[in-house]
Design an enzyme around this catalytic site. Sequence first.
Site, short mmCIF file in Angstrom:
data_model
loop_
_atom_site.label_atom_id
_atom_site.label_comp_id
_atom_site.label_asym_id
_atom_site.label_seq_id
_atom_site.Cartn_x
_atom_site.Cartn_y
_atom_site.Cartn_z
N LYS A 1 -44.03 28.28 20.55
CA LYS A 1 -42.88 28.76 21.33
C LYS A 1 -41.69 27.79 21.19
O LYS A 1 -40.58 28.21 20.92
CB LYS A 1 -43.27 28.94 22.81
N THR A 2 -41.97 26.50 21.35
CA THR A 2 -40.89 25.51 21.22
C THR A 2 -40.33 25.55 19.80
O THR A 2 -39.11 25.49 19.59
CB THR A 2 -41.42 24.10 21.54
N ASP B 1 -38.60 25.75 28.89
CA ASP B 1 -40.05 25.84 28.74
C ASP B 1 -40.66 26.07 30.13
O ASP B 1 -40.07 25.66 31.13
CB ASP B 1 -40.56 24.52 28.13
N THR C 1 -46.40 30.59 29.58
CA THR C 1 -47.81 30.89 29.33
C THR C 1 -48.29 31.95 30.32
O THR C 1 -49.40 32.42 30.24
CB THR C 1 -48.67 29.62 29.51
N ARG D 1 -51.21 23.83 17.04
CA ARG D 1 -51.17 22.46 17.55
C ARG D 1 -52.55 21.80 17.44
O ARG D 1 -52.66 20.64 17.07
CB ARG D 1 -50.69 22.42 19.01
N1 LIG Z 1 -46.27 29.21 13.04
C1 LIG Z 1 -46.39 27.91 12.83
N2 LIG Z 1 -46.39 27.44 11.59
C2 LIG Z 1 -46.56 26.11 11.36
N3 LIG Z 1 -46.73 25.19 12.34
C3 LIG Z 1 -46.72 25.62 13.58
C4 LIG Z 1 -46.54 26.99 13.91
N4 LIG Z 1 -46.57 27.12 15.25
C5 LIG Z 1 -46.76 25.90 15.75
N5 LIG Z 1 -46.86 25.00 14.76
C6 LIG Z 1 -47.14 23.58 14.92
O1 LIG Z 1 -47.79 23.41 16.18
C7 LIG Z 1 -47.07 22.47 16.97
C8 LIG Z 1 -47.01 23.02 18.38
O2 LIG Z 1 -46.10 24.07 18.44
P1 LIG Z 1 -45.09 24.27 19.68
O3 LIG Z 1 -44.76 22.96 20.31
O4 LIG Z 1 -43.96 25.08 19.17
O5 LIG Z 1 -46.01 25.12 20.62
P2 LIG Z 1 -45.67 25.73 22.06
O6 LIG Z 1 -46.17 27.14 22.04
O7 LIG Z 1 -44.26 25.49 22.39
O8 LIG Z 1 -46.60 24.90 22.99
P3 LIG Z 1 -46.33 24.52 24.54
O9 LIG Z 1 -46.28 25.81 25.25
O10 LIG Z 1 -47.55 23.69 24.85
O11 LIG Z 1 -45.06 23.73 24.55
C9 LIG Z 1 -45.72 22.31 16.29
O12 LIG Z 1 -45.29 21.00 16.23
C10 LIG Z 1 -45.90 22.76 14.87
O13 LIG Z 1 -46.14 21.64 14.05
#
Ligand SMILES: Nc1ncnc2c1ncn2[C@@H]1O[C@H](COP(=O)(O)OP(=O)(O)OP(=O)(O)O)[C@@H](O)[C@H]1O
Length: 353
Positions: free
Chosen positions: A79-80, A124, A173, A232
Amino acid sequence: MSGGDLERDLDLGDDPVVRPQPESEAELAFEGALRPRSLAEFVGQSKVRGQLELLLRAATMQQRTPDHILLAGPPGLGKTTLAMIVAHEGDRPLRMSSGPAIQHAGDLAALLSSLTPGEVLFIDEIHRMARSAEEMLYLAMEDFRIDIMVGKGAGATSIPLDLAPFTLVGATTRSGLLPNPLRDRFGFTAHLEFYDDGELEEVLRRAAGKLGLDIPAPALAEIASRSRGTPRIANRLLRRVRDYALVHRTEPDVAVVGAALELYDVDAHGLDRLDRAVLDAIVSRFDGGPVGLTTLAAAVGEEADTIESVVEPFLVRIGMVTRTPRGRVATRTAWQHLGVARPSTGALFDDDV
Ligand SMILES: Nc1ncnc2c1ncn2[C@@H]1O[C@H](COP(=O)(O)OP(=O)(O)OP(=O)(O)O)[C@@H](O)[C@H]1O
């Protein structure tokens, strides 16, 4: 197993290896280095990517800010990363905040009034924002305007303040916790799904390449299959395997992946101790269920929110738990996974799959 045995055996401690939240500052820096910067680099979620691409291109063609976007899904699915990509693809500045940091309407007013035209505002955990701020956000999202209250009681007046047009990207989430008026003001909601093993292999291949690691494809596939459908976690397990191979001065092959992940209590399905504790509690303590969320959370000594937003979605996805109106039920697969013989008859298993 008695309740006492269960509690003694659980002793989960701080076991973050397969928890989808970031582990440390070091991990955040590591993630930053591996984060895809464009939609083309973003692996998987093809439906969401296509939808976002269209939305961003339409906005560019019409020379306006893109619609507000809500990203919903379990932690660690990107998401981030997508919020950063929305900003990067449109060459727009990005401001990052989070629901827990916005505890008063004034916090949000300060944030919104400092945005520059076209800026992307990422919030977030938007479901954790204060209610008073949520109400301010409705007007801001719709009319790019907020009303600032000056004074108190009968003499209080509201002064309208125009904002620069911005795009809000909210991440949650728990989209079910968002009030409808807020949810309705997003032009597009993306539901992120768990990744399949092939997609996670691709995430790992990219990450290994960026880190200059030479890891054979079967070993990457093994890591992918234990990553709980979550990029992640895949990247984190990759680090653990790299460390293990380094310390043992060996090549990171499939056997090394197995040994490294066994050391960190990650089993062949990618389940960690908390996942197994939840399954074990449903099976051993509640005869397979149904059991309510709060009771289950108390049994494993964990927050109900963590069970609901982190543990349960994955156990449901891999068919180990089903949700019924009367509570959570362990499926046949879960009993088999734990190696516990399941009673052969009974209405308890009506919901079994
Ligand atoms: N589709 C993707 N392709 C490649 N790497 C990804 C992808 N999605 C996530 N990642 C990797 O996973 C890590 C975590 O992703 P991210 O921080 O965007 O998740 P999030 O959904 O925002 O989690 P949270 O809700 O815990 O903040 C990122 O640093 C990235 O390296």
